[in-house]
Write a protein that holds these residues in place. Structure first.
Motif, PDB file in Angstrom:
ATOM      1  N   LEU A  94       0.831  -1.202   0.000  1.00  0.00           N
ATOM      2  CA  LEU A  94       0.000   0.000   0.000  1.00  0.00           C
ATOM      3  C   LEU A  94       0.866   1.253   0.000  1.00  0.00           C
ATOM      4  O   LEU A  94       0.404   2.329  -0.374  1.00  0.00           O
ATOM      5  CB  LEU A  94      -0.921   0.002   1.223  1.00  0.00           C
ATOM      6  N   PHE A  95       2.091   1.107   0.441  1.00  0.00           N
ATOM      7  CA  PHE A  95       3.067   2.193   0.383  1.00  0.00           C
ATOM      8  C   PHE A  95       4.458   1.592   0.428  1.00  0.00           C
ATOM      9  O   PHE A  95       4.631   0.397   0.709  1.00  0.00           O
ATOM     10  CB  PHE A  95       2.855   3.203   1.521  1.00  0.00           C
ATOM     11  N   ARG A  96       5.436   2.429   0.151  1.00  0.00           N
ATOM     12  CA  ARG A  96       6.830   1.984   0.175  1.00  0.00           C
ATOM     13  C   ARG A  96       7.488   2.394   1.496  1.00  0.00           C
ATOM     14  O   ARG A  96       6.941   3.228   2.230  1.00  0.00           O
ATOM     15  CB  ARG A  96       7.600   2.607  -0.996  1.00  0.00           C
ATOM     16  N   PHE A  97       8.661   1.837   1.745  1.00  0.00           N
ATOM     17  CA  PHE A  97       9.351   2.187   2.985  1.00  0.00           C
ATOM     18  C   PHE A  97       9.698   3.678   3.013  1.00  0.00           C
ATOM     19  O   PHE A  97       9.710   4.298   4.072  1.00  0.00           O
ATOM     20  CB  PHE A  97      10.637   1.365   3.143  1.00  0.00           C
ATOM     21  N   SER A  98       9.938   4.255   1.848  1.00  0.00           N
ATOM     22  CA  SER A  98      10.256   5.690   1.784  1.00  0.00           C
ATOM     23  C   SER A  98       9.062   6.547   2.205  1.00  0.00           C
ATOM     24  O   SER A  98       9.230   7.711   2.559  1.00  0.00           O
ATOM     25  CB  SER A  98      10.683   6.071   0.364  1.00  0.00           C
ATOM     26  N   ASP A  99       7.836   5.943   2.159  1.00  0.00           N
ATOM     27  CA  ASP A  99       6.654   6.668   2.626  1.00  0.00           C
ATOM     28  C   ASP A  99       6.554   6.651   4.149  1.00  0.00           C
ATOM     29  O   ASP A  99       5.786   7.425   4.737  1.00  0.00           O
ATOM     30  CB  ASP A  99       5.374   6.049   2.040  1.00  0.00           C
ATOM     31  N   VAL A 100       7.330   5.741   4.758  1.00  0.00           N
ATOM     32  CA  VAL A 100       7.377   5.685   6.224  1.00  0.00           C
ATOM     33  C   VAL A 100       8.367   6.720   6.734  1.00  0.00           C
ATOM     34  O   VAL A 100       8.053   7.539   7.604  1.00  0.00           O
ATOM     35  CB  VAL A 100       7.782   4.280   6.703  1.00  0.00           C
ATOM     36  N   PHE A 101       9.557   6.684   6.162  1.00  0.00           N
ATOM     37  CA  PHE A 101      10.604   7.626   6.573  1.00  0.00           C
ATOM     38  C   PHE A 101      11.631   7.707   5.457  1.00  0.00           C
ATOM     39  O   PHE A 101      12.080   6.685   4.944  1.00  0.00           O
ATOM     40  CB  PHE A 101      11.276   7.159   7.861  1.00  0.00           C
ATOM     41  N   ALA A 102      11.978   8.919   5.075  1.00  0.00           N
ATOM     42  CA  ALA A 102      12.973   9.113   4.029  1.00  0.00           C
ATOM     43  C   ALA A 102      13.764  10.378   4.296  1.00  0.00           C
ATOM     44  O   ALA A 102      13.207  11.409   4.672  1.00  0.00           O
ATOM     45  CB  ALA A 102      12.305   9.193   2.655  1.00  0.00           C
ATOM     46  N   ASN A 103      15.082  10.283   4.080  1.00  0.00           N
ATOM     47  CA  ASN A 103      15.973  11.421   4.296  1.00  0.00           C
ATOM     48  C   ASN A 103      16.442  11.957   2.948  1.00  0.00           C
ATOM     49  O   ASN A 103      16.802  11.196   2.053  1.00  0.00           O
ATOM     50  CB  ASN A 103      17.185  10.982   5.131  1.00  0.00           C
ATOM     51  N   HIS A 104      16.412  13.271   2.789  1.00  0.00           N
ATOM     52  CA  HIS A 104      16.843  13.918   1.548  1.00  0.00           C
ATOM     53  C   HIS A 104      17.897  14.974   1.891  1.00  0.00           C
ATOM     54  O   HIS A 104      17.575  16.161   2.024  1.00  0.00           O
ATOM     55  CB  HIS A 104      15.658  14.567   0.835  1.00  0.00           C
ATOM     56  N   PRO A 105      19.150  14.534   2.042  1.00  0.00           N
ATOM     57  CA  PRO A 105      20.213  15.470   2.465  1.00  0.00           C
ATOM     58  C   PRO A 105      20.374  16.670   1.540  1.00  0.00           C
ATOM     59  O   PRO A 105      20.633  17.776   2.003  1.00  0.00           O
ATOM     60  CB  PRO A 105      21.466  14.583   2.428  1.00  0.00           C
ATOM     61  N   SER A 106      20.206  16.447   0.220  1.00  0.00           N
ATOM     62  CA  SER A 106      20.399  17.558  -0.718  1.00  0.00           C
ATOM     63  C   SER A 106      19.375  18.670  -0.518  1.00  0.00           C
ATOM     64  O   SER A 106      19.642  19.840  -0.798  1.00  0.00           O
ATOM     65  CB  SER A 106      20.309  17.037  -2.163  1.00  0.00           C
ATOM     66  N   LYS A 107      18.204  18.286  -0.027  1.00  0.00           N
ATOM     67  CA  LYS A 107      17.145  19.259   0.214  1.00  0.00           C
ATOM     68  C   LYS A 107      17.048  19.643   1.689  1.00  0.00           C
ATOM     69  O   LYS A 107      16.198  20.458   2.063  1.00  0.00           O
ATOM     70  CB  LYS A 107      15.795  18.701  -0.237  1.00  0.00           C
ATOM     71  N   ASN A 108      17.913  19.029   2.500  1.00  0.00           N
ATOM     72  CA  ASN A 108      17.848  19.238   3.953  1.00  0.00           C
ATOM     73  C   ASN A 108      16.427  18.968   4.451  1.00  0.00           C
ATOM     74  O   ASN A 108      15.833  19.769   5.181  1.00  0.00           O
ATOM     75  CB  ASN A 108      18.264  20.669   4.306  1.00  0.00           C
ATOM     76  N   GLU A 109      15.895  17.805   4.039  1.00  0.00           N
ATOM     77  CA  GLU A 109      14.497  17.504   4.289  1.00  0.00           C
ATOM     78  C   GLU A 109      14.319  16.039   4.680  1.00  0.00           C
ATOM     79  O   GLU A 109      15.003  15.153   4.152  1.00  0.00           O
ATOM     80  CB  GLU A 109      13.684  17.804   3.016  1.00  0.00           C
ATOM     81  N   VAL A 110      13.404  15.804   5.605  1.00  0.00           N
ATOM     82  CA  VAL A 110      13.019  14.452   6.007  1.00  0.00           C
ATOM     83  C   VAL A 110      11.519  14.322   5.765  1.00  0.00           C
ATOM     84  O   VAL A 110      10.733  15.194   6.156  1.00  0.00           O
ATOM     85  CB  VAL A 110      13.331  14.177   7.491  1.00  0.00           C
ATOM     86  N   THR A 111      11.102  13.233   5.089  1.00  0.00           N
ATOM     87  CA  THR A 111       9.689  13.046   4.772  1.00  0.00           C
ATOM     88  C   THR A 111       9.206  11.677   5.271  1.00  0.00           C
ATOM     89  O   THR A 111       9.974  10.881   5.782  1.00  0.00           O
ATOM     90  CB  THR A 111       9.456  13.142   3.255  1.00  0.00           C
ATOM     91  N   GLY A 112       7.925  11.417   5.083  1.00  0.00           N
ATOM     92  CA  GLY A 112       7.320  10.163   5.531  1.00  0.00           C
ATOM     93  C   GLY A 112       6.107  10.441   6.396  1.00  0.00           C
ATOM     94  O   GLY A 112       5.938  11.553   6.921  1.00  0.00           O
ATOM     95  N   PHE A 113       5.228   9.427   6.548  1.00  0.00           N
ATOM     96  CA  PHE A 113       4.000   9.676   7.291  1.00  0.00           C
ATOM     97  C   PHE A 113       4.252   9.938   8.775  1.00  0.00           C
ATOM     98  O   PHE A 113       3.456  10.624   9.435  1.00  0.00           O
ATOM     99  CB  PHE A 113       3.004   8.521   7.095  1.00  0.00           C
ATOM    100  N   LEU A 114       5.367   9.424   9.309  1.00  0.00           N
ATOM    101  CA  LEU A 114       5.675   9.698  10.711  1.00  0.00           C
ATOM    102  C   LEU A 114       5.931  11.190  10.914  1.00  0.00           C
ATOM    103  O   LEU A 114       5.431  11.807  11.872  1.00  0.00           O
ATOM    104  CB  LEU A 114       6.892   8.884  11.155  1.00  0.00           C
ATOM    105  N   VAL A 115       6.708  11.762  10.003  1.00  0.00           N
ATOM    106  CA  VAL A 115       7.001  13.201  10.068  1.00  0.00           C
ATOM    107  C   VAL A 115       5.748  14.015   9.750  1.00  0.00           C
ATOM    108  O   VAL A 115       5.435  15.005  10.426  1.00  0.00           O
ATOM    109  CB  VAL A 115       8.136  13.567   9.095  1.00  0.00           C
ATOM    110  N   ASP A 116       5.014  13.578   8.721  1.00  0.00           N
ATOM    111  CA  ASP A 116       3.782  14.282   8.351  1.00  0.00           C
ATOM    112  C   ASP A 116       2.773  14.285   9.493  1.00  0.00           C
ATOM    113  O   ASP A 116       2.063  15.276   9.712  1.00  0.00           O
ATOM    114  CB  ASP A 116       3.148  13.633   7.114  1.00  0.00           C
ATOM    115  N   GLY A 117       2.695  13.155  10.201  1.00  0.00           N
ATOM    116  CA  GLY A 117       1.757  13.056  11.316  1.00  0.00           C
ATOM    117  C   GLY A 117       2.028  14.093  12.388  1.00  0.00           C
ATOM    118  O   GLY A 117       1.102  14.727  12.913  1.00  0.00           O
ATOM    119  N   ILE A 118       3.313  14.273  12.706  1.00  0.00           N
ATOM    120  CA  ILE A 118       3.682  15.285  13.699  1.00  0.00           C
ATOM    121  C   ILE A 118       3.388  16.684  13.168  1.00  0.00           C
ATOM    122  O   ILE A 118       2.811  17.534  13.870  1.00  0.00           O
ATOM    123  CB  ILE A 118       5.177  15.159  14.066  1.00  0.00           C
ATOM    124  N   ASN A 119       3.781  16.939  11.915  1.00  0.00           N
ATOM    125  CA  ASN A 119       3.555  18.265  11.324  1.00  0.00           C
ATOM    126  C   ASN A 119       2.074  18.622  11.265  1.00  0.00           C
ATOM    127  O   ASN A 119       1.685  19.760  11.539  1.00  0.00           O
ATOM    128  CB  ASN A 119       4.145  18.312   9.914  1.00  0.00           C
TER     129      ASN A 119
END
Length: 472
Positions: free
Chosen positions: A282-307
């Motif tokens: 239903l989703f990929r592991f990157s949808d759970v948590f993913a780090n994007h150093p070039s963008k200085n950004e962390v994404t995923g539903f865990l982060v989205d949930g807090i935001n």
């Protein structure tokens, strides 16, 4: 707090209500004039209310000491921590597209007309209970269920009302709902412990089931009046896969209620839900948590949930700050004492009726923002209910059940109705008229208060178990 000096206001104690008045004006301005719902803006209104309200206090420093004291109370911290955690689980369920699975199910089984309205009510009840968010459920459900319902011959008023009704159901019952958390946390046992969420939900279930059963029957009978079945396939969803997420949802609810520990429930639901979603793709592991150093950004539903939950947390903090001021000013004690001294406040029934009236007025003033109205009314209901030996579970149920009923759907003064109106282009009056559950829930609690059904006394000697209470 009793050992600290009482706040003195220029013009008397009633000037301590200025922050409440400013916050109420913020709600009216946003909902009635701007016709917009924005939790961040509501939070801004709360903090501006504190900043401006402090000017009327004789000591600005003491005013903010009182506000900080309210914000840092054990009740406030508990609500904030739980909200941050439930935000992650809510984001998980939204990511999986559970609503799409329900529409697929209805289309595959040939459900249409009035039955689709009833089906939509049940489906949105499940989604809102799973996410703990009434507003989130409406934004998810309206674009999916409403167009499908119109095509399948549902009455537009009943269709819109069924979605709002289902959203309110979960807001009232879900152990991870902000209103459930607020209503439980503000009601205390004799030893000062806040009412446990699991016990509150367990005792609340009978009221919700009565109201929802009547609602479901009404939708199933008249939900298709005036509608025209247009046939065709519903393309909003094409896979039953998201329905598998009902398993972690049910497990989360069972653990939360059985263990009477919301933290254990969230941990179980998050773990099982993540594993289930990954296994069924239903989703990929990157949808759970993913780090994007070039963008200085962390994404995923865990982060989205807090935001996503941070604006609600900010609103809660501002409301608790206002409560701290009212508490130190003596206003909450004054209001509670006046209620207890009144003719109706002499009995448990009269006290509960006054509580329902007060909660209703505050909820209307706050534009249907039920979490804020519950946090505002909670300390008063706690004191008057404690004085009449009404069980904390019962008080929490009255708080949440009343706020999430008729007062929450008053046309032109309700965030629920405005969202429904904006997403369907129907009149707010029509949307409110179709929200049958709000009517049924209010009548259910009114009958419960008048007859004493479900009323409990707290047993002073021991309050550790739900069965250590007696009906009166």
């Amino acid at each position: 707090m009793n050992q600290k000096s009482t706040l003195q206001f220029r013009g008397g104690m009633f000037m301590s209500l200025i922050p409440v008045a400013i916050y109420t004006f913020s709600c009216i301005y946003l909902f009635v004039i701007c016709r917009a719902f924005n939790m961040e803006a509501l939070a801004v209104g709360g903090f501006l209310a504190l900043l401006i309200g402090g000017i009327f206090c004789k000591s600005y420093q003491q005013f903010w000491e009182a506000a900080i004291e309210g914000i840092s109370s054990i009740t406030s911290i508990s609500v904030v921590v739980i909200l941050l955690m439930v935000g992650m689980f809510s984001a998980l369920i939204k990511l999986c597209g559970l609503s799409n699975g329900f529409v697929w199910l209805a289309n595959a089984t040939g459900i249409h007309g009035a039955l689709f309205v009833a089906f939509t009510f049940v489906a949105t009840c499940i989604v809102s209970t799973a996410t703990g968010s009434s507003i989130g459920t409406m934004f998810i459900a309206f674009p999916i269920f409403y167009p499908a319902g119109v095509l399948l011959g549902a009455n537009s008023m009943m269709m819109a009302g069924s979605i709002v009704s289902g959203a309110i159901f979960g807001d009232n019952l879900a152990p991870i709902s902000d209103t459930t958390i607020a209503s439980s946390s503000t009601q205390q046992f004799n030893d000062g412990r806040p009412a446990d969420i699991g016990g509150v939900v367990n005792s609340r279930l009978k009221y919700s089931l009565v109201a929802s059963s009547i609602t479901l029957t009404i939708y199933a009978i008249i939900g298709g009046i005036g509608g025209t079945y247009q046939g065709g396939k519903i393309s909003a969803a094409s896979s039953p896969a998201p329905l598998i997420m009902l398993v972690p949802v049910v497990v989360m609810l069972i653990v939360s209620v059985r263990a009477r520990n919301i933290y254990a429930g969230i941990l179980t639901g998050l773990t099982l839900g993540t594993i289930t979603g990954l296994l069924f793709k239903l989703f990929r592991f990157s949808d759970v948590f993913a780090n994007h150093p070039s963008k200085n950004e962390v994404t995923g539903f865990l982060v989205d949930g807090i935001n996503n939950i941070l604006p609600t947390v900010a609103l809660v903090i501002s409301v608790f700050g206002i409560m701290g001021v009212l508490m130190r000013a003596g206003m909450l004690d004054y209001l509670a004492d006046r209620i207890l001294a009144s003719r109706y406040g002499k009995t448990a029934r009269g006290t509960e009726l006054i509580a329902m009236l007060g909660i209703s007025l505050i909820t209307i003033m706050f534009g249907g923002v039920t979490s804020a109205s519950i946090l505002t009314a909670g300390p008063i209901v706690n004191k008057i209910g404690h004085a009449r030996n009404i069980h904390p579970y019962r008080r929490a149920n009255l708080l949440d059940g009343t706020a999430n009923s008729l007062p929450a759907i008053i046309p032109f003064m309700s965030v629920f109705v405005f969202i429904g109106s904006a997403m369907t282009k129907l009149s707010p009056v029509i949307v409110a008229g179709g929200t049958i559950y709000a009517f049924c829930l209010f009548l259910t609690f009114l009958v419960a208060v008048l007859t004493g059904w479900g009323r409990r006394q707290e047993v002073p000697e021991s309050v550790d178990k739900l069965d250590e209470t007696v009906e009166i």
